[in-house]
Design a protein around this motif. Structure first.
Motif, short mmCIF file in Angstrom:
data_model
loop_
_atom_site.label_atom_id
_atom_site.label_comp_id
_atom_site.label_asym_id
_atom_site.label_seq_id
_atom_site.Cartn_x
_atom_site.Cartn_y
_atom_site.Cartn_z
N GLN A 185 29.99 51.38 56.09
CA GLN A 185 29.37 52.09 57.20
C GLN A 185 28.39 51.15 57.89
O GLN A 185 27.58 50.50 57.23
CB GLN A 185 28.62 53.32 56.67
N PRO A 186 28.44 51.05 59.21
CA PRO A 186 27.49 50.16 59.90
C PRO A 186 26.07 50.72 59.84
O PRO A 186 25.78 51.76 60.44
CB PRO A 186 28.03 50.12 61.33
N ILE A 187 25.20 50.05 59.10
CA ILE A 187 23.81 50.48 58.95
C ILE A 187 22.91 49.26 59.05
O ILE A 187 23.13 48.26 58.37
CB ILE A 187 23.57 51.17 57.58
N ASP A 188 21.91 49.34 59.90
CA ASP A 188 20.92 48.28 60.01
C ASP A 188 19.80 48.60 59.01
O ASP A 188 18.84 49.31 59.34
CB ASP A 188 20.37 48.20 61.44
N TRP A 189 19.92 48.07 57.80
CA TRP A 189 18.98 48.43 56.74
C TRP A 189 17.56 47.97 57.07
O TRP A 189 16.59 48.63 56.70
CB TRP A 189 19.44 47.84 55.41
N ASP A 190 17.42 46.83 57.74
CA ASP A 190 16.07 46.37 58.10
C ASP A 190 15.39 47.35 59.05
O ASP A 190 14.18 47.57 58.98
CB ASP A 190 16.14 44.99 58.73
N ALA A 191 16.17 47.94 59.96
CA ALA A 191 15.60 48.91 60.90
C ALA A 191 15.28 50.23 60.20
O ALA A 191 14.32 50.92 60.55
CB ALA A 191 16.57 49.15 62.05
N ILE A 192 16.11 50.57 59.21
CA ILE A 192 15.92 51.83 58.48
C ILE A 192 14.74 51.75 57.52
O ILE A 192 14.03 52.74 57.28
CB ILE A 192 17.20 52.18 57.70
N ALA A 193 14.51 50.57 56.95
CA ALA A 193 13.53 50.41 55.88
C ALA A 193 12.16 51.02 56.18
O ALA A 193 11.61 51.77 55.35
CB ALA A 193 13.39 48.92 55.52
#
Length: 333
Positions: free
Chosen positions: A310-318
């Motif tokens: 799944q495309p997820i920007d983990w740095d943005a979510i963190a």
């Protein structure tokens, strides 16, 4: 990714492999149970004197922040993308490029040179076909709130890394134009919890499946396979519409360590292709180093292609995840 129960005081102290006056290298890691014992055994055999402190990912994260001004750890090992990103932002890590990092795919290298990833883990939606016929199985994480799945899936404690990651994977499907979770997203999560078997410990999780109440597993891939083995049942992983959250786990050296050379040596050893390949054979984890993956069992290589990420920007979510989890605990759970 429930990698341990929440026992912050549990530590594995090894017989020293260095001179008696040297202190053991203290490593904080959510790697627990058999995995922690394996790391300890292999490290000792390789000449690394370590003390491994094991607890749930959420609890370790809180502990590391609490100890910021008086750090007790030398190395952090096995925490997920979001946690490592936030700990780096807090200034807890120092730059070091492991010997094996040059061979990592670019997306798993840290532009600040502090956190390097070594394996990846799909957080999967799976089910037991002996309890839930294939034709009736969910096709997506978003199917779980349908009436026919009420009481058939288990949500674990929010301190578990795995739980945090699949909740994040669900919520990012409901981000509005400002990057926040929409009302529709929170309504969905309320329905998700209302229909779930909610547990706080591993025994309750297993019992939900043994009792026959649950037939749908929300878990990290290795945890899904282990649970199926413990139950003596076959499990099937869903290729979810919209993709499957795939996380990677990293290693970093604490800024406050007084054992820098020992820490560097341990990181160089642990993330090497040979060690990662042996780990893959032992536990079925998918290594990120191409050389390690090529040396891994065929089943591990196949697991690397099992789901579509799944495309997820983990740095943005963190930076947002803790607020989301707090809302879940206070208003939904």
């Amino acid at each position: 990714m429930r990698l341990s129960t929440l026992v912050a005081s549990a530590a594995i102290a090894l017989a020293t492999a260095f001179p008696a006056l040297a202190d053991a290298l203290t490593i904080y890691s959510p790697q627990g149970g058999e995995r922690a014992a394996w790391i300890a055994e292999q490290a000792k055999a390789a000449g690394h004197d370590i003390k491994l402190l094991n607890a749930g990912g959420g609890e370790l994260f809180d502990r590391l922040l609490a100890e910021k001004n008086n750090p007790q750890a030398d190395v952090v090992l096995g925490m997920v993308d979001t946690s490592m990103a936030l700990l780096k932002k807090e200034g807890l890590f120092q730059a070091y490029t492991p010997t094996w990092a040059k061979d990592l795919p670019t997306q798993f290298q840290d532009m600040d040179g502090m956190v390097y990833k070594f394996w990846q883990t799909p957080i999967v939606l799976a089910y037991y076909p002996d309890k839930l016929p294939v034709a009736e199985a969910p096709k997506s994480w978003l199917d779980l709130t349908k009436d026919q799945y009420a009481g058939k899936y288990v949500i674990g404690a929010s301190a578990w890394q795995t739980t945090r990651m699949y909740l994040a994977g669900i919520l990012v499907r409901f981000l509005d134009t400002s990057g926040e979770v929409s009302d529709e997203g929170w309504d969905f999560l309320s329905k998700l919890y209302a229909g779930a078997v909610v547990v706080n410990d591993a025994d309750s999780q297993i019992e939900a499946f043994k009792s026959g109440r649950a037939s749908i597993d929300l878990n990290w891939l290795g945890g899904t396979f282990k649970l199926a083995k413990d139950l003596g049942a076959k499990v099937k992983v869903v290729e979810s519409d919209g993709g499957t959250p795939v996380i990677s786990e990293g290693v970093a050296i604490m800024a406050g360590t007084d054992q820098l050379e020992q820490a560097k040596a341990f990181v160089d050893w642990f993330g090497s292709a040979d060690v990662m390949a042996v780990y893959a054979e032992k536990f079925g984890q998918v290594p990120l180093l191409p050389e390690a993956l090529a040396k891994s069992p065929v089943a591990v290589q196949e697991n690397a292609k099992l789901v579509k990420p799944q495309p997820i920007d983990w740095d943005a979510i963190a930076p947002k995840l803790d607020g989301w989890l707090q809302k879940i605990e206070l208003e939904i759970r």
